[in-house]
Design a protein around this motif. Structure first.
Motif, PDB file in Angstrom:
ATOM      1  N   PRO A  13      21.653  46.356  51.272  1.00 38.65           N
ATOM      2  CA  PRO A  13      21.770  47.796  51.030  1.00 38.65           C
ATOM      3  C   PRO A  13      22.728  48.462  52.012  1.00 38.65           C
ATOM      4  CG  PRO A  13      19.462  47.108  51.102  1.00 38.65           C
ATOM      5  CD  PRO A  13      20.270  45.954  51.598  1.00 38.65           C
ATOM      6  N   VAL A  14      23.509  49.398  51.502  1.00 41.76           N
ATOM      7  CA  VAL A  14      24.364  50.224  52.335  1.00 41.76           C
ATOM      8  C   VAL A  14      23.589  51.512  52.620  1.00 41.76           C
ATOM      9  CG1 VAL A  14      26.573  51.425  52.526  1.00 41.76           C
ATOM     10  CG2 VAL A  14      26.431  49.248  51.304  1.00 41.76           C
ATOM     11  N   THR A  15      23.174  51.676  53.854  1.00 42.89           N
ATOM     12  CA  THR A  15      22.339  52.802  54.235  1.00 42.89           C
ATOM     13  C   THR A  15      23.188  53.934  54.819  1.00 42.89           C
ATOM     14  OG1 THR A  15      22.044  51.943  56.461  1.00 42.89           O
ATOM     15  CG2 THR A  15      20.452  51.228  54.783  1.00 42.89           C
ATOM     16  N   ARG A  16      22.551  55.077  55.005  1.00 43.01           N
ATOM     17  CA  ARG A  16      23.228  56.221  55.606  1.00 43.01           C
ATOM     18  C   ARG A  16      23.770  55.871  56.994  1.00 43.01           C
ATOM     19  NH1 ARG A  16      20.327  62.166  56.155  1.00 43.01           N
ATOM     20  NH2 ARG A  16      21.783  63.127  57.649  1.00 43.01           N
ATOM     21  N   THR A  17      22.965  55.153  57.780  1.00 46.57           N
ATOM     22  CA  THR A  17      23.407  54.778  59.122  1.00 46.57           C
ATOM     23  C   THR A  17      24.598  53.842  59.071  1.00 46.57           C
ATOM     24  OG1 THR A  17      21.165  55.040  60.008  1.00 46.57           O
ATOM     25  CG2 THR A  17      22.701  53.675  61.280  1.00 46.57           C
ATOM     26  N   ARG A  18      24.550  52.859  58.179  1.00 42.12           N
ATOM     27  CA  ARG A  18      25.673  51.926  58.051  1.00 42.12           C
ATOM     28  C   ARG A  18      26.937  52.653  57.622  1.00 42.12           C
ATOM     29  NH1 ARG A  18      25.789  46.633  54.009  1.00 42.12           N
ATOM     30  NH2 ARG A  18      28.014  46.155  54.261  1.00 42.12           N
ATOM     31  N   LEU A  19      26.800  53.555  56.653  1.00 35.25           N
ATOM     32  CA  LEU A  19      27.966  54.323  56.216  1.00 35.25           C
ATOM     33  C   LEU A  19      28.529  55.169  57.357  1.00 35.25           C
ATOM     34  CD1 LEU A  19      26.801  55.552  52.699  1.00 35.25           C
ATOM     35  CD2 LEU A  19      28.817  54.145  53.160  1.00 35.25           C
ATOM     36  N   ARG A  20      27.650  55.865  58.070  1.00 39.31           N
ATOM     37  CA  ARG A  20      28.107  56.708  59.183  1.00 39.31           C
ATOM     38  C   ARG A  20      28.867  55.878  60.208  1.00 39.31           C
ATOM     39  NH1 ARG A  20      23.414  57.893  62.808  1.00 39.31           N
ATOM     40  NH2 ARG A  20      24.071  55.805  63.494  1.00 39.31           N
ATOM     41  N   ALA A  24      32.893  56.120  61.137  1.00 37.75           N
ATOM     42  CA  ALA A  24      33.347  56.361  62.511  1.00 37.75           C
ATOM     43  C   ALA A  24      34.325  55.270  62.953  1.00 37.75           C
ATOM     44  CB  ALA A  24      32.149  56.418  63.456  1.00 37.75           C
ATOM     45  N   ALA A  25      34.039  54.024  62.575  1.00 36.64           N
ATOM     46  CA  ALA A  25      34.935  52.930  62.935  1.00 36.64           C
ATOM     47  C   ALA A  25      36.292  53.082  62.237  1.00 36.64           C
ATOM     48  CB  ALA A  25      34.298  51.590  62.557  1.00 36.64           C
TER      49      ALA A  25
END
Length: 293
Positions: A13-20, A24-25
């Motif tokens: 799963p692509v989560t909100r934290t992973r996307l954020r 940023a990267a």
């Protein structure tokens, strides 16, 4: 593509934290004003769907940042309805609902994100029915106010204001040809053979539905005849965006499973305007023989 395929593509799963963190990267920063284009399926399985993507973008730009999307109007009358039999035209003119920025659906071809963003509390949408933009954040009013009725991709448009704010453009898994900001470069470019269209759409004026004439560059079939200067079968905007990336004017990386690109709006318009003027106009205008490819 089914859920299992999306999960395998994104490695879970692509989560909100992973996307954020991925955003940023890629280089998205707090305080940025960013116009974004997204292809959800390219990201993979996003836990929470379109709302999660918007939340992650808001996390990345922070409370001082602003998001912008191009919306258009999904239920606009067809451009060619003026060629219909007169009784059919009369029926449309008599009863087609007016465009309303607060409620008219965004163009479905633009994906799920524009409609999701424009529905967010606090989001604002520009008044132009055909090429409306929605924005959310401190700069939303500045970006969307008084969208010019004619030449809506040119000076005074949300696109022009994005450039003036030193904004950025994010292609989040979206194809290279979706870089809408290139229409602003077309509107500004000094090159021969620029093509325009006129059309009519109903809008509200002082609470009354009125039909208004509009004039714009041809953003559907192309503001210029690009056939002699782009590879056969390739979209002109893809050609220009590839040239931007080849010139080092953009950052690329993965957001979820999606190949994504981040551009500085001013660089996009300057480069693209020079490219058009040189390729189409034979060196006329601001670009001359700048060597940009």
């Amino acid at each position: 593509m089914d859920e299992r395929e999306l999960l395998e593509r994104s490695g879970g799963p692509v989560t909100r934290t992973r996307l954020r963190d991925d955003l940023a990267a890629l280089g998205l920063r707090p305080g940025d004003t960013v116009m974004f284009h997204t292809r959800m399926s390219a990201i993979g399985y996003v836990a929470g769907g379109a709302g999660t993507v918007i939340d992650a973008l808001l996390d990345a730009v922070g409370p001082a940042g602003t998001l912008m999307v191009t919306c258009g109007w999904n239920d606009a009358p067809p451009y060619g309805f003026r060629t219909w039999p007169r009784p059919w035209q009369d029926a449309v003119r008599a009863e087609h609902p007016a465009y309303e920025p607060e409620s008219s659906e965004a163009e479905h071809d633009n994906g799920r994100l524009p409609e999701a963003l424009r529905r967010r509390p606090g989001a604002l949408r520009s008044r132009h029915p055909d090429v409306s933009c929605a924005a959310l954040g401190p700069a939303a009013a500045e970006l969307t106010a008084d969208h010019p009725w004619d030449d809506p991709h040119g000076p005074g448009s949300p696109l022009a204001r994005l450039v003036a704010r030193r904004g950025r453009v994010l292609l989040l898994g979206a194809p290279l040809y979706t870089l809408t900001l290139l229409h602003h470069a077309e509107a500004l470019a000094d090159a021969p053979g620029k093509r325009y269209v006129t059309y009519e759409q109903p809008v509200l004026a002082e609470g009354r539905r009125v039909w208004r004439h509009f004039r714009d560059i041809d953003s559907t079939d192309g503001a210029f005849d690009y056939a002699p200067v782009v590879p056969e079968g390739q979209d002109p905007f893809e050609t220009i965006t590839r040239a931007l990336l080849a010139a080092g004017l953009g950052r690329s990386g993965r957001v979820g499973a999606a190949e994504s690109h981040l551009f500085e709006a001013e660089q996009v318009v300057t480069f693209a305007r020079e490219w058009i003027e040189r390729k189409i106009g034979g060196g006329r205008g601001i670009g001359g023989n700048s060597g940009a490819e």
